[in-house]
Design an enzyme around this catalytic site. Sequence first.
Site, PDB file in Angstrom:
ATOM      1  N   CYS A   1     -10.972  -8.707  -0.416  1.00  0.00           N
ATOM      2  CA  CYS A   1     -10.829 -10.144  -0.238  1.00  0.00           C
ATOM      3  C   CYS A   1     -11.945 -10.725   0.625  1.00  0.00           C
ATOM      4  O   CYS A   1     -12.349 -11.848   0.453  1.00  0.00           O
ATOM      5  CB  CYS A   1      -9.497 -10.476   0.419  1.00  0.00           C
ATOM      6  SG  CYS A   1      -8.166  -9.448  -0.150  1.00  0.00           S
TER       7      CYS A   1
ATOM      8  N   GLN B   1       0.813  -1.225   0.000  1.00  0.00           N
ATOM      9  CA  GLN B   1       0.000   0.000   0.000  1.00  0.00           C
ATOM     10  C   GLN B   1       0.845   1.274   0.000  1.00  0.00           C
ATOM     11  O   GLN B   1       0.310   2.356  -0.209  1.00  0.00           O
ATOM     12  CB  GLN B   1      -0.946   0.014   1.211  1.00  0.00           C
ATOM     13  CG  GLN B   1      -2.089  -0.985   1.113  1.00  0.00           C
ATOM     14  CD  GLN B   1      -3.107  -0.626   0.042  1.00  0.00           C
ATOM     15  OE1 GLN B   1      -3.324   0.537  -0.288  1.00  0.00           O
ATOM     16  NE2 GLN B   1      -3.743  -1.636  -0.530  1.00  0.00           N
TER      17      GLN B   1
HETATM   18  C1  PLP Z   1      -3.167  -5.859  -2.598  1.00  0.00           C
HETATM   19  C2  PLP Z   1      -2.358  -6.258  -1.427  1.00  0.00           C
HETATM   20  C3  PLP Z   1      -1.623  -7.475  -1.418  1.00  0.00           C
HETATM   21  C4  PLP Z   1      -1.723  -8.475  -2.535  1.00  0.00           C
HETATM   22  O1  PLP Z   1      -1.054  -8.071  -3.685  1.00  0.00           O
HETATM   23  P1  PLP Z   1      -1.399  -8.802  -5.080  1.00  0.00           P
HETATM   24  O2  PLP Z   1      -0.407  -8.247  -6.044  1.00  0.00           O
HETATM   25  O3  PLP Z   1      -2.807  -8.407  -5.409  1.00  0.00           O
HETATM   26  O4  PLP Z   1      -1.247 -10.258  -4.874  1.00  0.00           O
HETATM   27  C5  PLP Z   1      -0.854  -7.753  -0.319  1.00  0.00           C
HETATM   28  N1  PLP Z   1      -0.774  -6.901   0.719  1.00  0.00           N
HETATM   29  C6  PLP Z   1      -1.440  -5.736   0.751  1.00  0.00           C
HETATM   30  C7  PLP Z   1      -1.300  -4.825   1.926  1.00  0.00           C
HETATM   31  C8  PLP Z   1      -2.256  -5.375  -0.315  1.00  0.00           C
HETATM   32  O5  PLP Z   1      -2.946  -4.223  -0.274  1.00  0.00           O
END
Ligand code: PLP
Length: 385
Positions: free
Chosen positions: A324, A178
């Site tokens: 999710c 993030q």
């Molecule tokens: C979106 C997200 C992930 C997962 O990343 P992907 O590339 O979608 O697998 C992991 N950690 C955080 C904090 C996220 O916001």
Amino acid sequence: MDRIYLDYAATSPTRQEVVEAMLPYFTNRFGNPSSIYSYGQETKSAIEMARAQVAKLMGATTEEIVFTCGGTEADNWALKGAIYAQKKGNHIITSQIEHHAVLESCKTLERHGFNVTYLPVDKFGFVDPADVKKSITSQTVIVSIMHANNEIGTIEPIAEISAVAREAGVLFHTDAVQTFGHIPIDVNVLGIDLLSTSAHKLYGPKGIGCLFIRKGTKLEALLNGGDQERKRRAGTEHVPGIVGFGKAAELAQQEMARETERLTDLRDKLVKGLLEQTDHIQLNGHPSTRLPNNVNVSISFIEGESMCLNLDFAGICASTGSACSSGSLEPSHVLLSIGRDHVQAHGSLRLTLGKWTTESEIETVLNTLPGIVSKLRAMSPLYKK
Ligand SMILES: *Cc1c(COP(=O)(O)O)cnc(C)c1O
């Protein structure tokens, strides 16, 4: 009517400059980077240019960047790779508010006999470095605490936590999905050994990200096969994705300071408006130590799902909890961890702003939401003004 997209924490559109940088690598420049003829050398050097762009944005060297298929793989690899690579310990420390990619990796490791401590957080979502210190044992191999939370936006005291881990000779991993490309990160200043990123959260393509692995860190490979990525991650490289990720990182570096200022203003305007116009509403996360683009509120006596559906009818894309867990009726583990009860956790609304968010969109949301809230509360048997 153009839709108003306020779910940038879930994903972002790939920007035009990034798509254009990627396109030749689907067609003319299609060579396998492992091939020794010129086609291969062309794509190999494109990968190395992208690696430099990504490394630069976190103060790493190029040798420390390994491309993965995204944040989820990077998180899995950091934890499993670290614990499989050493013989001495069997203990992991993390927090209750991590992304599922970290939490579910930990659960899998628990099923394989490893021990995990899930640290609680305070009402703002902060992990206390003193709690980390108390939890470290002679068996501890790695501490994994996210840089900023994807639901409530809280930015963790990473430098303090990594210092505690360092002092005890324990590895420190952070999920920076993030924050990478959004707020400044320097892996040396912050004392990070392993760091996860994902391109689609910074206007790059989906399905590509990286794990930063500090030089000298022992990590078992999860994917075995060819010699790609210096034998650390086998499989033919996702060349167009890598090129796009590099371009997105380069653009983020140029625009970060200005964008942070703009988004912080819009965020604060939205929070202020929401808190003023709604009763029985609470801001989730810290008022200022939070991501510049994150707004998360709990509105009591309302289901977050109904709120999102009604906003959707009004042309506004928002989220309740994390993408999710949407679709399931489980309340958000993050909101429960900061002390919200089930009712408040169910009435949560996350609005995350981005590059194309305008002031007039924020005004539209502020004008639209009160009607939805009163309509839904009129149906609630519990609500009294
Ligand atoms: C979106 C997200 C992930 C997962 O990343 P992907 O590339 O979608 O697998 C992991 N950690 C955080 C904090 C996220 O916001």
